[in-house]
Scaffold this active site. Structure first.
Site, PDB file in Angstrom:
ATOM      1  N   PHE A  66       0.818  -1.218   0.000  1.00 24.15           N
ATOM      2  CA  PHE A  66       0.000   0.000   0.000  1.00 24.15           C
ATOM      3  C   PHE A  66       0.851   1.267   0.000  1.00 24.15           C
ATOM      4  O   PHE A  66       0.787   2.098  -0.924  1.00 24.15           O
ATOM      5  CB  PHE A  66      -0.918  -0.071   1.224  1.00 24.15           C
ATOM      6  CG  PHE A  66      -1.548   1.219   1.665  1.00 24.15           C
ATOM      7  CD1 PHE A  66      -2.094   2.104   0.752  1.00 24.15           C
ATOM      8  CD2 PHE A  66      -1.630   1.521   3.021  1.00 24.15           C
ATOM      9  CE1 PHE A  66      -2.694   3.289   1.184  1.00 24.15           C
ATOM     10  CE2 PHE A  66      -2.236   2.687   3.457  1.00 24.15           C
ATOM     11  CZ  PHE A  66      -2.757   3.572   2.541  1.00 24.15           C
TER      12      PHE A  66
ATOM     13  N   ASP B 191      10.834  -6.805  -3.258  1.00 25.94           N
ATOM     14  CA  ASP B 191       9.591  -7.268  -2.645  1.00 25.94           C
ATOM     15  C   ASP B 191       9.471  -8.778  -2.849  1.00 25.94           C
ATOM     16  O   ASP B 191       9.771  -9.290  -3.931  1.00 25.94           O
ATOM     17  CB  ASP B 191       8.392  -6.563  -3.293  1.00 25.94           C
ATOM     18  CG  ASP B 191       7.144  -6.600  -2.424  1.00 25.94           C
ATOM     19  OD1 ASP B 191       6.661  -7.720  -2.145  1.00 25.94           O
ATOM     20  OD2 ASP B 191       6.643  -5.530  -2.041  1.00 25.94           O
TER      21      ASP B 191
ATOM     22  N   ILE C 254      13.856  -9.440   2.242  1.00 25.45           N
ATOM     23  CA  ILE C 254      14.845  -8.703   3.029  1.00 25.45           C
ATOM     24  C   ILE C 254      15.613  -9.624   3.973  1.00 25.45           C
ATOM     25  O   ILE C 254      16.676  -9.236   4.473  1.00 25.45           O
ATOM     26  CB  ILE C 254      14.194  -7.556   3.829  1.00 25.45           C
ATOM     27  CG1 ILE C 254      13.101  -8.069   4.762  1.00 25.45           C
ATOM     28  CG2 ILE C 254      13.681  -6.476   2.890  1.00 25.45           C
ATOM     29  CD1 ILE C 254      12.562  -7.033   5.724  1.00 25.45           C
TER      30      ILE C 254
ATOM     31  N   ALA D 163       9.390  -2.761   3.941  1.00 23.87           N
ATOM     32  CA  ALA D 163       9.086  -4.186   4.086  1.00 23.87           C
ATOM     33  C   ALA D 163       9.130  -4.590   5.555  1.00 23.87           C
ATOM     34  O   ALA D 163      10.079  -4.268   6.266  1.00 23.87           O
ATOM     35  CB  ALA D 163      10.084  -5.015   3.286  1.00 23.87           C
TER      36      ALA D 163
ATOM     37  N   TYR E 126       5.500  -6.797  18.101  1.00 27.26           N
ATOM     38  CA  TYR E 126       5.657  -5.873  16.970  1.00 27.26           C
ATOM     39  C   TYR E 126       6.332  -4.583  17.411  1.00 27.26           C
ATOM     40  O   TYR E 126       7.276  -4.099  16.762  1.00 27.26           O
ATOM     41  CB  TYR E 126       4.289  -5.571  16.363  1.00 27.26           C
ATOM     42  CG  TYR E 126       4.301  -4.517  15.286  1.00 27.26           C
ATOM     43  CD1 TYR E 126       4.923  -4.755  14.076  1.00 27.26           C
ATOM     44  CD2 TYR E 126       3.683  -3.288  15.484  1.00 27.26           C
ATOM     45  CE1 TYR E 126       4.923  -3.784  13.069  1.00 27.26           C
ATOM     46  CE2 TYR E 126       3.674  -2.320  14.503  1.00 27.26           C
ATOM     47  CZ  TYR E 126       4.301  -2.577  13.296  1.00 27.26           C
ATOM     48  OH  TYR E 126       4.308  -1.602  12.321  1.00 27.26           O
TER      49      TYR E 126
ATOM     50  N   VAL F 214      -7.738  -1.012  10.164  1.00 30.54           N
ATOM     51  CA  VAL F 214      -9.161  -0.888  10.450  1.00 30.54           C
ATOM     52  C   VAL F 214      -9.949  -0.201   9.342  1.00 30.54           C
ATOM     53  O   VAL F 214     -11.034  -0.671   8.965  1.00 30.54           O
ATOM     54  CB  VAL F 214      -9.374  -0.186  11.812  1.00 30.54           C
ATOM     55  CG1 VAL F 214      -8.829   1.239  11.798  1.00 30.54           C
ATOM     56  CG2 VAL F 214     -10.839  -0.191  12.198  1.00 30.54           C
TER      57      VAL F 214
ATOM     58  N   GLY G 105      -1.988  -6.847  23.634  1.00 31.51           N
ATOM     59  CA  GLY G 105      -0.967  -6.009  23.011  1.00 31.51           C
ATOM     60  C   GLY G 105      -1.460  -4.675  22.494  1.00 31.51           C
ATOM     61  O   GLY G 105      -0.656  -3.797  22.166  1.00 31.51           O
TER      62      GLY G 105
END
Length: 334
Positions: A15, A37, A73, A93, A159, A200, A289
């Site tokens: 995106f 990618d 990567i 990425a 994350y 979302v 989280g």
């Protein structure tokens, strides 16, 4: 930085990557853009549809205007081939989102920590001038907002921990090896071209088009800072170009706090304007989280990068809905 540049965009078929590359292809004067990618989310066809003709290449040394290396990567060799002769790396990425990191923290670490280290090391070895790292507010964890760069990080999810590690390595490579790095902590990014996103706004628009009911985790009072894709792309280009910001971290958002319930009402208005009615959402327990409040103080970005957001949330949601309903009306490829 001025003149013609060679850009590498990791994760460029996603995106944000496609929106950035479209901007570079439209506005640059002879710049070259290379994409690395693994095509796990976006596709070469989507990149070509958005940005024009692409060439599959094996390394940055091949001839291209808009080139694509299909690689990961986590493969240092692929990253090394992709960074030869590159001036600016935009490292997008990543394994994204709190949920996937909670489900598989090991894979989140491998991709976001080791993958980022590969990009930094290859950039150092090949003499890259500037590296822009896509981070997030997640490294800061549960804090009393507004979030700003002076807060001590305390991530609440794997994350957030992996993105904090990426920021740390960017700082270390600037301090130890003089690689110009800039880390941008993105707010919640939304906008056209987000059809494949699980965030979302994109998820709710897709569900509305399918007549599906929205699910809200918790009571809906959790807050986020929603930044429109066009504003975010401006911030990335600024971070790649402004002098004397090496080693810095910037919050990139709107400095506005919006609850999830407020977002759903605004989005329902945008959908209603497009002729789409949405049923009342249902609630399920909060996710592990997730933080309760999140919005940013972006004054440092204004003072150091000359950047601030311009698109208000309602306008951005209207444009996003229209891009889903009428995808052919998006800005044509150059």
């Amino acid at each position: 930085m001025s003149g013609r540049r060679r850009w590498l965009v990791t994760g460029g078929c996603g995106f944000i990557g496609r929106a950035l590359i479209r901007e570079l292809c439209i506005k640059s004067q002879g710049d070259q853009v290379l994409v690395l990618d693994n095509l796990s989310v976006g596709s070469a066809a989507e990149l070509a549809e958005t940005c024009g003709e692409i060439q599959f290449v094996d390394s940055a040394e091949d001839a291209y205007q808009l080139g694509l290396i299909q690689g990961d990567i986590c493969d240092l060799g692929a990253v090394e081939r992709a960074t030869v002769g590159i001036d600016v790396v935009v490292h997008l990425a990543a394994n994204t989102g709190v949920g996937p990191s909670v489900e598989d923290p090991f894979q989140d670490c491998v991709t976001n920590v080791m993958g980022t280290l590969n990009v930094l090391e290859a950039s150092r070895q090949n003499g890259v001038d500037r590296l822009v790292f896509a981070s997030s507010g997640a490294p800061l964890g549960e804090q009393i907002p507004p979030l700003h760069e002076g807060l001590a990080p305390r991530p609440a999810s794997p994350y957030g921990a992996s993105k904090l590690s990426g920021e740390g390595y960017c700082s270390a490579y600037f301090q130890s090896f003089d690689l110009d790095t800039v880390a941008l902590r993105f707010g919640n990014v939304y906008g056209p071209l987000s059809n494949n996103k699980s965030s979302v706004v994109a998820k709710f628009v897709r569900q509305a088009l399918l007549g599906e009911q929205w699910e809200i985790y918790g009571d809906g009072t959790q807050t986020r800072d929603y930044v429109f894709i066009d504003d975010l792309i401006d911030a990335i280009v600024d971070a790649a170009s402004v002098k004397d910001v090496g080693g810095e971290v910037f919050q990139i958002a709107t400095s506005k706090e919006t609850t999830l319930l407020e977002l759903t009402e605004l989005l329902r208005g945008s959908l209603r304007t497009a002729g789409i009615e949405v049923a009342d959402p249902f609630h399920t327990p909060s996710r592990v989280g997730d933080v309760q409040r999140n919005y940013s103080d972006t004054s440092k970005a204004l003072h150091r990068l000359g950047w601030s957001s311009k698109v208000d949330l309602q306008t951005g949601l209207d444009r996003t809905v229209q891009s889903f309903v009428n995808p052919r009306d998006q800005v044509p490829a150059p």
